[in-house]
Structures are given as structure tokens and as C-alpha cells.
Design a protein around this motif. Sequence first.
Motif, PDB file in Angstrom:
ATOM      1  N   ASP A 188       0.834  -1.206   0.000  1.00 34.74           N
ATOM      2  CA  ASP A 188       0.000   0.000   0.000  1.00 34.74           C
ATOM      3  C   ASP A 188       0.868   1.255   0.000  1.00 34.74           C
ATOM      4  O   ASP A 188       0.558   2.250  -0.671  1.00 34.74           O
ATOM      5  N   GLN A 189       1.970   1.218   0.751  1.00 37.37           N
ATOM      6  CA  GLN A 189       2.874   2.368   0.784  1.00 37.37           C
ATOM      7  C   GLN A 189       3.541   2.577  -0.576  1.00 37.37           C
ATOM      8  O   GLN A 189       3.692   3.715  -1.041  1.00 37.37           O
ATOM      9  N   LEU A 190       3.933   1.470  -1.218  1.00 36.56           N
ATOM     10  CA  LEU A 190       4.531   1.578  -2.550  1.00 36.56           C
ATOM     11  C   LEU A 190       3.538   2.162  -3.543  1.00 36.56           C
ATOM     12  O   LEU A 190       3.885   3.013  -4.370  1.00 36.56           O
ATOM     13  N   ALA A 191       2.289   1.696  -3.464  1.00 37.85           N
ATOM     14  CA  ALA A 191       1.268   2.154  -4.407  1.00 37.85           C
ATOM     15  C   ALA A 191       0.942   3.629  -4.215  1.00 37.85           C
ATOM     16  O   ALA A 191       0.568   4.322  -5.172  1.00 37.85           O
ATOM     17  N   ALA A 192       1.082   4.123  -2.977  1.00 39.08           N
ATOM     18  CA  ALA A 192       0.746   5.513  -2.679  1.00 39.08           C
ATOM     19  C   ALA A 192       1.897   6.482  -2.971  1.00 39.08           C
ATOM     20  O   ALA A 192       1.702   7.695  -2.959  1.00 39.08           O
ATOM     21  N   ALA A 193       3.073   5.949  -3.246  1.00 39.68           N
ATOM     22  CA  ALA A 193       4.241   6.809  -3.498  1.00 39.68           C
ATOM     23  C   ALA A 193       4.082   7.549  -4.823  1.00 39.68           C
ATOM     24  O   ALA A 193       3.437   7.055  -5.748  1.00 39.68           O
ATOM     25  N   PRO A 194       4.683   8.746  -4.925  1.00 41.00           N
ATOM     26  CA  PRO A 194       4.560   9.547  -6.156  1.00 41.00           C
ATOM     27  C   PRO A 194       5.262   8.887  -7.338  1.00 41.00           C
ATOM     28  O   PRO A 194       6.436   8.556  -7.262  1.00 41.00           O
ATOM     29  N   LYS A 195       4.509   8.686  -8.419  1.00 41.06           N
ATOM     30  CA  LYS A 195       5.069   8.077  -9.640  1.00 41.06           C
ATOM     31  C   LYS A 195       4.472   8.803 -10.846  1.00 41.06           C
ATOM     32  O   LYS A 195       3.239   8.892 -10.945  1.00 41.06           O
ATOM     33  N   PRO A 196       5.291   9.319 -11.743  1.00 41.32           N
ATOM     34  CA  PRO A 196       6.755   9.267 -11.666  1.00 41.32           C
ATOM     35  C   PRO A 196       7.286  10.264 -10.637  1.00 41.32           C
ATOM     36  O   PRO A 196       6.646  11.280 -10.375  1.00 41.32           O
ATOM     37  N   PRO A 197       8.447   9.986 -10.065  1.00 43.24           N
ATOM     38  CA  PRO A 197       9.028  10.927  -9.102  1.00 43.24           C
ATOM     39  C   PRO A 197       9.456  12.204  -9.820  1.00 43.24           C
ATOM     40  O   PRO A 197      10.066  12.148 -10.881  1.00 43.24           O
ATOM     41  N   THR A 198       9.113  13.339  -9.261  1.00 42.73           N
ATOM     42  CA  THR A 198       9.404  14.612  -9.931  1.00 42.73           C
ATOM     43  C   THR A 198      10.437  15.446  -9.190  1.00 42.73           C
ATOM     44  O   THR A 198      10.924  16.434  -9.730  1.00 42.73           O
ATOM     45  N   THR A 199      10.762  15.062  -7.974  1.00 42.58           N
ATOM     46  CA  THR A 199      11.747  15.818  -7.198  1.00 42.58           C
ATOM     47  C   THR A 199      12.759  14.858  -6.589  1.00 42.58           C
ATOM     48  O   THR A 199      12.558  13.637  -6.561  1.00 42.58           O
ATOM     49  N   ALA A 200      13.835  15.429  -6.088  1.00 36.81           N
ATOM     50  CA  ALA A 200      14.859  14.613  -5.423  1.00 36.81           C
ATOM     51  C   ALA A 200      14.276  13.911  -4.200  1.00 36.81           C
ATOM     52  O   ALA A 200      14.625  12.760  -3.902  1.00 36.81           O
ATOM     53  N   ASP A 201      13.372  14.602  -3.500  1.00 32.52           N
ATOM     54  CA  ASP A 201      12.733  13.999  -2.337  1.00 32.52           C
ATOM     55  C   ASP A 201      11.894  12.795  -2.739  1.00 32.52           C
ATOM     56  O   ASP A 201      11.850  11.782  -2.031  1.00 32.52           O
ATOM     57  N   HIS A 202      11.219  12.897  -3.889  1.00 29.64           N
ATOM     58  CA  HIS A 202      10.417  11.774  -4.377  1.00 29.64           C
ATOM     59  C   HIS A 202      11.303  10.571  -4.692  1.00 29.64           C
ATOM     60  O   HIS A 202      10.966   9.428  -4.354  1.00 29.64           O
ATOM     61  N   HIS A 203      12.433  10.825  -5.356  1.00 29.49           N
ATOM     62  CA  HIS A 203      13.365   9.739  -5.672  1.00 29.49           C
ATOM     63  C   HIS A 203      13.876   9.079  -4.394  1.00 29.49           C
ATOM     64  O   HIS A 203      13.960   7.842  -4.316  1.00 29.49           O
ATOM     65  N   GLN A 204      14.195   9.896  -3.405  1.00 27.70           N
ATOM     66  CA  GLN A 204      14.692   9.372  -2.133  1.00 27.70           C
ATOM     67  C   GLN A 204      13.613   8.558  -1.422  1.00 27.70           C
ATOM     68  O   GLN A 204      13.892   7.515  -0.822  1.00 27.70           O
ATOM     69  N   GLN A 205      12.365   9.029  -1.522  1.00 25.26           N
ATOM     70  CA  GLN A 205      11.255   8.314  -0.896  1.00 25.26           C
ATOM     71  C   GLN A 205      11.070   6.930  -1.520  1.00 25.26           C
ATOM     72  O   GLN A 205      10.892   5.936  -0.811  1.00 25.26           O
TER      73      GLN A 205
END
Length: 226
Positions: free
Chosen positions: A21-38
Amino acid sequence: MSSGFDRFYGVWLEQLRQQVDQLAAAPKPPTTADHHQQLHHLVTKFMNHYADYYRTKALAADRDVLAVLAAPWITALERSLHWIGGWRPTTVFHLVYTESSILFEARIIDILRGFRTGDLGDLSPSQFRGVSELQCDTVREENVITEEMSEWQDGVSDLMAASLDLEGKIGKLGEIVKKADELRLKTVRRVVELLTPQQAVEFLISASELQFGIRGWGLSLSNCPR
């Protein structure tokens, strides 16, 4: 032992659902460095969860490998699909290729126009090459372990020998099961290493959904009137 691992598996599986569920809720595609790190953090957390399963299973196999192979904590359908106590490692590659093909077909117009989707349908030539080479390596290792298991089974007639070291025979079986589990975990890890964080998230979600789906079908079959 089986009841202890049964309880562990129930908790582990529920935690796996939460992580999916956490993976599915993560921002995709990642648009910021914080998103990539998350995404990287979630993938690392997920893989640690898988490693914990195999660590605990290895301890259970040391105590009673026959119970581990019998696996009463899963459904009959799941057991019917097992290769030496678990899923066949090369299944991973069929999943990658299938998901990649489905997403590629769904995004083909964008891809032909030069837009990068960044998902599993957008694997680079070097990624495909890496997956293919890893598949060949995994097939070879699978074959070696399968041969070891065949030799162990061929020696079943030795069980009638009065001088048989039964404890040693069972110990050898435990070693084979642990080798199979090590290959399973290594294969997933190496595939994830070949993917971007976004692709790894998609792959891990698909693999988990397949696991949940087969378990669900197995539970439905076990509840069907005979």
C-alpha cells in the motif's frame, strides 16, 4: 515449529500488504529529489522485509526442514506451484517481461513520440541486456540446485539401510532448501538493482499482487464444496 512459523508468516504477510500500500501511494513518476529518495527508501524497506522472511525461514528449516517443505501455513494451490519450498526464481523474469510488454503496449504512442515514461514499459537496452544475462545465470543456478534435489531424492532407497545417517540426510535436505531460498532472494535483489526506483516499485507491487492473487485463489478453492 510449524505453528510458530505459521504465526510469523501471518504477521509477515499482513506487513507485506501494508508495504505494498505504501509503494502504491508513493509519487510516480518521481518529480523531485525527495520523491526519488522516498521511492529508494520504500524499496529498501521492502527488500529488508523479504530478507527477514528468508532469515526466519532458514532458522525454521534448521529445526524442522520437513515441516518447512510441507508448508501448512499456505494453501494447497500455492504448494502445487512450489519449487523446493518456494516460488521458482526464474518466475521473476517472466513477470518483468510480461509487465514490460503490457506497459509498453499501453504507452506505445508516447514512446514512439519520444516521451520517456520511466516505467517498466520503458526499459533501456542496457536494462534488457542485464535482465537477460541475469536470467541465464539464474537458470544455471536453478539447474544445479534441481540436480542436487534429484540426487537427494534418488537416494531415498538408502532410507532402508540400517547404517543410514538419517540426521545427515535430513541436514543435506535443509542445505538444499536454504540454497533455493538464497537464490530466490538474490534474484529479486539483482533485478531490483537493474531497475530505477520507479520501476522497482512497479515490479515489487506486481510480484506481491501475484502472490496475493494466488493465495486468494487457493483460499477460495479450499472453501469450495467437494
